[in-house]
Design a protein around this motif. Structure first.
Motif, PDB file in Angstrom:
ATOM      1  N   LYS A   1      27.599  38.661  38.364  1.00 41.81           N
ATOM      2  CA  LYS A   1      26.499  37.962  37.706  1.00 41.81           C
ATOM      3  C   LYS A   1      26.663  38.006  36.192  1.00 41.81           C
ATOM      4  O   LYS A   1      27.204  38.965  35.636  1.00 41.81           O
ATOM      5  N   VAL A   2      26.187  36.964  35.526  1.00 38.58           N
ATOM      6  CA  VAL A   2      26.200  36.932  34.074  1.00 38.58           C
ATOM      7  C   VAL A   2      24.856  37.440  33.576  1.00 38.58           C
ATOM      8  O   VAL A   2      23.802  37.026  34.061  1.00 38.58           O
ATOM      9  N   SER A   3      24.869  38.372  32.651  1.00 41.39           N
ATOM     10  CA  SER A   3      23.622  38.913  32.116  1.00 41.39           C
ATOM     11  C   SER A   3      22.997  37.919  31.147  1.00 41.39           C
ATOM     12  O   SER A   3      23.641  36.964  30.703  1.00 41.39           O
ATOM     13  N   THR A   4      21.734  38.155  30.819  1.00 40.87           N
ATOM     14  CA  THR A   4      21.037  37.282  29.872  1.00 40.87           C
ATOM     15  C   THR A   4      21.746  37.256  28.526  1.00 40.87           C
ATOM     16  O   THR A   4      21.938  36.189  27.917  1.00 40.87           O
ATOM     17  N   GLN A   5      22.174  38.419  28.074  1.00 43.49           N
ATOM     18  CA  GLN A   5      22.878  38.485  26.787  1.00 43.49           C
ATOM     19  C   GLN A   5      24.223  37.762  26.856  1.00 43.49           C
ATOM     20  O   GLN A   5      24.594  37.036  25.919  1.00 43.49           O
ATOM     21  N   GLU A   6      24.945  37.947  27.960  1.00 45.11           N
ATOM     22  CA  GLU A   6      26.226  37.264  28.115  1.00 45.11           C
ATOM     23  C   GLU A   6      26.027  35.752  28.142  1.00 45.11           C
ATOM     24  O   GLU A   6      26.808  35.000  27.540  1.00 45.11           O
ATOM     25  N   PHE A   7      24.988  35.305  28.828  1.00 48.14           N
ATOM     26  CA  PHE A   7      24.750  33.869  28.915  1.00 48.14           C
ATOM     27  C   PHE A   7      24.463  33.278  27.539  1.00 48.14           C
ATOM     28  O   PHE A   7      24.943  32.183  27.198  1.00 48.14           O
ATOM     29  N   GLN A   8      23.702  33.992  26.727  1.00 48.22           N
ATOM     30  CA  GLN A   8      23.423  33.518  25.366  1.00 48.22           C
ATOM     31  C   GLN A   8      24.710  33.411  24.547  1.00 48.22           C
ATOM     32  O   GLN A   8      24.904  32.459  23.782  1.00 48.22           O
ATOM     33  N   ILE A   9      25.599  34.385  24.739  1.00 43.01           N
ATOM     34  CA  ILE A   9      26.886  34.357  24.034  1.00 43.01           C
ATOM     35  C   ILE A   9      27.709  33.142  24.485  1.00 43.01           C
ATOM     36  O   ILE A   9      28.288  32.423  23.664  1.00 43.01           O
ATOM     37  N   TYR A  10      27.726  32.900  25.804  1.00 46.08           N
ATOM     38  CA  TYR A  10      28.507  31.782  26.320  1.00 46.08           C
ATOM     39  C   TYR A  10      27.909  30.429  25.943  1.00 46.08           C
ATOM     40  O   TYR A  10      28.646  29.454  25.753  1.00 46.08           O
ATOM     41  N   CYS A  11      26.594  30.356  25.836  1.00 46.27           N
ATOM     42  CA  CYS A  11      25.961  29.097  25.407  1.00 46.27           C
ATOM     43  C   CYS A  11      26.499  28.686  24.043  1.00 46.27           C
ATOM     44  O   CYS A  11      26.871  27.529  23.829  1.00 46.27           O
TER      45      CYS A  11
ATOM     46  N   GLN B   1      20.960  27.175  33.331  1.00 45.78           N
ATOM     47  CA  GLN B   1      22.298  26.840  33.825  1.00 45.78           C
ATOM     48  C   GLN B   1      23.265  28.024  33.809  1.00 45.78           C
ATOM     49  O   GLN B   1      24.475  27.832  33.741  1.00 45.78           O
ATOM     50  N   SER B   2      22.733  29.214  33.915  1.00 47.70           N
ATOM     51  CA  SER B   2      23.622  30.384  33.962  1.00 47.70           C
ATOM     52  C   SER B   2      24.532  30.336  35.190  1.00 47.70           C
ATOM     53  O   SER B   2      25.644  30.882  35.178  1.00 47.70           O
ATOM     54  N   TYR B   3      24.073  29.643  36.237  1.00 44.17           N
ATOM     55  CA  TYR B   3      24.884  29.522  37.457  1.00 44.17           C
ATOM     56  C   TYR B   3      26.211  28.810  37.173  1.00 44.17           C
ATOM     57  O   TYR B   3      27.211  29.044  37.858  1.00 44.17           O
ATOM     58  N   LEU B   4      26.235  27.922  36.174  1.00 47.44           N
ATOM     59  CA  LEU B   4      27.473  27.227  35.838  1.00 47.44           C
ATOM     60  C   LEU B   4      28.524  28.206  35.331  1.00 47.44           C
ATOM     61  O   LEU B   4      29.708  28.101  35.670  1.00 47.44           O
ATOM     62  N   ILE B   5      28.083  29.154  34.523  1.00 50.84           N
ATOM     63  CA  ILE B   5      29.001  30.176  34.028  1.00 50.84           C
ATOM     64  C   ILE B   5      29.509  31.013  35.201  1.00 50.84           C
ATOM     65  O   ILE B   5      30.716  31.270  35.325  1.00 50.84           O
ATOM     66  N   GLU B   6      28.602  31.416  36.076  1.00 50.67           N
ATOM     67  CA  GLU B   6      28.978  32.287  37.197  1.00 50.67           C
ATOM     68  C   GLU B   6      29.922  31.591  38.167  1.00 50.67           C
ATOM     69  O   GLU B   6      30.914  32.177  38.610  1.00 50.67           O
ATOM     70  N   THR B   7      29.634  30.343  38.522  1.00 52.42           N
ATOM     71  CA  THR B   7      30.431  29.672  39.551  1.00 52.42           C
ATOM     72  C   THR B   7      31.746  29.122  39.006  1.00 52.42           C
ATOM     73  O   THR B   7      32.799  29.243  39.642  1.00 52.42           O
ATOM     74  N   ARG B   8      31.693  28.533  37.828  1.00 51.89           N
ATOM     75  CA  ARG B   8      32.895  27.861  37.316  1.00 51.89           C
ATOM     76  C   ARG B   8      33.882  28.815  36.643  1.00 51.89           C
ATOM     77  O   ARG B   8      35.083  28.529  36.596  1.00 51.89           O
ATOM     78  N   LEU B   9      33.381  29.922  36.133  1.00 53.41           N
ATOM     79  CA  LEU B   9      34.283  30.858  35.467  1.00 53.41           C
ATOM     80  C   LEU B   9      34.696  32.022  36.354  1.00 53.41           C
ATOM     81  O   LEU B   9      35.545  32.821  35.967  1.00 53.41           O
TER      82      LEU B   9
ATOM     83  N   THR C   1      31.812  39.406  29.758  1.00 56.84           N
ATOM     84  CA  THR C   1      32.079  39.878  28.397  1.00 56.84           C
ATOM     85  C   THR C   1      33.571  40.105  28.193  1.00 56.84           C
ATOM     86  O   THR C   1      34.127  39.750  27.148  1.00 56.84           O
ATOM     87  N   GLU C   2      34.233  40.705  29.198  1.00 59.53           N
ATOM     88  CA  GLU C   2      35.677  40.930  29.099  1.00 59.53           C
ATOM     89  C   GLU C   2      36.426  39.600  28.969  1.00 59.53           C
ATOM     90  O   GLU C   2      37.361  39.474  28.168  1.00 59.53           O
ATOM     91  N   LEU C   3      36.011  38.609  29.742  1.00 58.76           N
ATOM     92  CA  LEU C   3      36.658  37.303  29.668  1.00 58.76           C
ATOM     93  C   LEU C   3      36.467  36.683  28.289  1.00 58.76           C
ATOM     94  O   LEU C   3      37.416  36.138  27.696  1.00 58.76           O
ATOM     95  N   TYR C   4      35.263  36.776  27.781  1.00 58.18           N
ATOM     96  CA  TYR C   4      34.959  36.240  26.447  1.00 58.18           C
ATOM     97  C   TYR C   4      35.817  36.921  25.384  1.00 58.18           C
ATOM     98  O   TYR C   4      36.409  36.247  24.518  1.00 58.18           O
ATOM     99  N   ASN C   5      35.913  38.242  25.459  1.00 58.46           N
ATOM    100  CA  ASN C   5      36.706  38.975  24.465  1.00 58.46           C
ATOM    101  C   ASN C   5      38.187  38.605  24.546  1.00 58.46           C
ATOM    102  O   ASN C   5      38.865  38.489  23.517  1.00 58.46           O
ATOM    103  N   GLN C   6      38.687  38.437  25.775  1.00 61.86           N
ATOM    104  CA  GLN C   6      40.078  38.021  25.928  1.00 61.86           C
ATOM    105  C   GLN C   6      40.303  36.622  25.348  1.00 61.86           C
ATOM    106  O   GLN C   6      41.313  36.367  24.690  1.00 61.86           O
TER     107      GLN C   6
END
Length: 279
Positions: A3-13, A28-36, A49-54
């Motif tokens: 699952k993507v956390s609220t903070q992670e979702f804000q970062i990805y937005c 639309q947090s489900y888009l991050i969870e399903t597509r990534l 978060t690890e994916l974002y940092n990479q």
């Protein structure tokens, strides 16, 4: 599924908007969870978060491009909505050919741009429309159809012109399949006669695109709906600068330029609406 956390979702937005201009809604947090999710596994990440940092640490931006490929919507099919292609075949292209014929003693030219072309179905639908309209006279015209997309995968697939059975069955009549595609082991490939009319290149619509030149027809369908209003305004201002004075803009059936820009005048033909620059 992770699952993507609220903070992670804000970062990805913010990150998704920065790299491709797509404005994710708060639900639309489900888009991050399903597509990534496949990328988490591919790059051995235990969290988003690890994916974002990479991705941020990847100087070659390969992970960033894979995120773009995963997030961007590639929902399209041949002759989507049909009415715009009738409009092109019976109104726009004949009118342009009449205007262009005999201007300079050279064969009439037409430059058409399909913005956010996804896997190329719209581009090849345009090529088929021109082939059927002009018939054996096609070679007498200087035709250029350009498809652009922000996704590397979309550009690669479009350029190759290979489609599986599911993609073929979405919008492509059987007689057009027989005429314009060759069967191959894993699907159907567009014939070289039509592929020679088109080209593809990577483009972010939020970046300048004056280098593309001027166009007689621009199709920008069902893409601006993902942009916030200020970016829509900028996009259509740039599109206005990319149209020849008597050119045509076509947008999605459910889209409108009302409240976005006053540079274009809407016009109607049969069941379709198209736009031209105001005098």
């Amino acid at each position: 599924m992770i699952k993507v956390s609220t903070q992670e979702f804000q970062i990805y937005c913010k990150y998704v908007y920065d790299i491709c201009g797509i404005n994710l809604a708060s639900n639309q947090s489900y888009l991050i969870e399903t597509r990534l999710a496949p990328l988490l596994k591919k790059f051995s990440c235990n969290s988003f978060t690890e994916l974002y940092n990479q991705a941020r640490g990847d100087r070659l931006k390969k992970i960033e491009q894979e995120i773009i490929d995963a997030i961007t919507t590639n929902e399209t099919y041949f002759f989507r909505d049909k009415s715009p292609f009738d409009l092109l075949q019976f109104k726009i292209i004949p009118d342009l050919i009449d205007k262009r014929s005999g201007r300079s003693g050279l064969p009439p030219s037409l430059r058409i741009w399909s913005a956010a072309c996804s896997f190329g179905q719209e581009v090849y639908s345009l090529a088929i429309t021109l082939r059927e309209l002009l018939g054996n006279d096609l070679g007498k015209f200087r035709i250029s159809i350009i498809g652009t997309d922000i996704s590397d995968e979309a550009i690669s697939r479009s350029s190759y012109g290979l489609y599986n059975q599911f993609e073929i069955e979405r919008g492509l009549p059987p007689e057009k399949l027989r005429l314009y595609f060759n069967p191959v082991d894993n699907g159907w490939r567009i014939k070289d006669e039509l592929r020679s009319l088109v080209s593809f290149r990577k483009l972010n619509l939020l970046q300048p695109f004056t280098a593309l030149g001027k166009f007689d027809i621009i199709l920008c369908r069902n893409v601006a709906i993902y942009f916030p209003l200020p970016d829509k305004v900028k996009l259509y201002e740039k599109i206005a600068s990319s149209l020849v004075p008597d050119g045509y803009l076509m947008i999605g059936a459910q889209e409108s330029l009302t409240g976005i820009t006053s540079l274009f005048e809407p016009k109607r033909y049969l069941r379709s609406i198209f736009y031209q620059l105001k005098n």
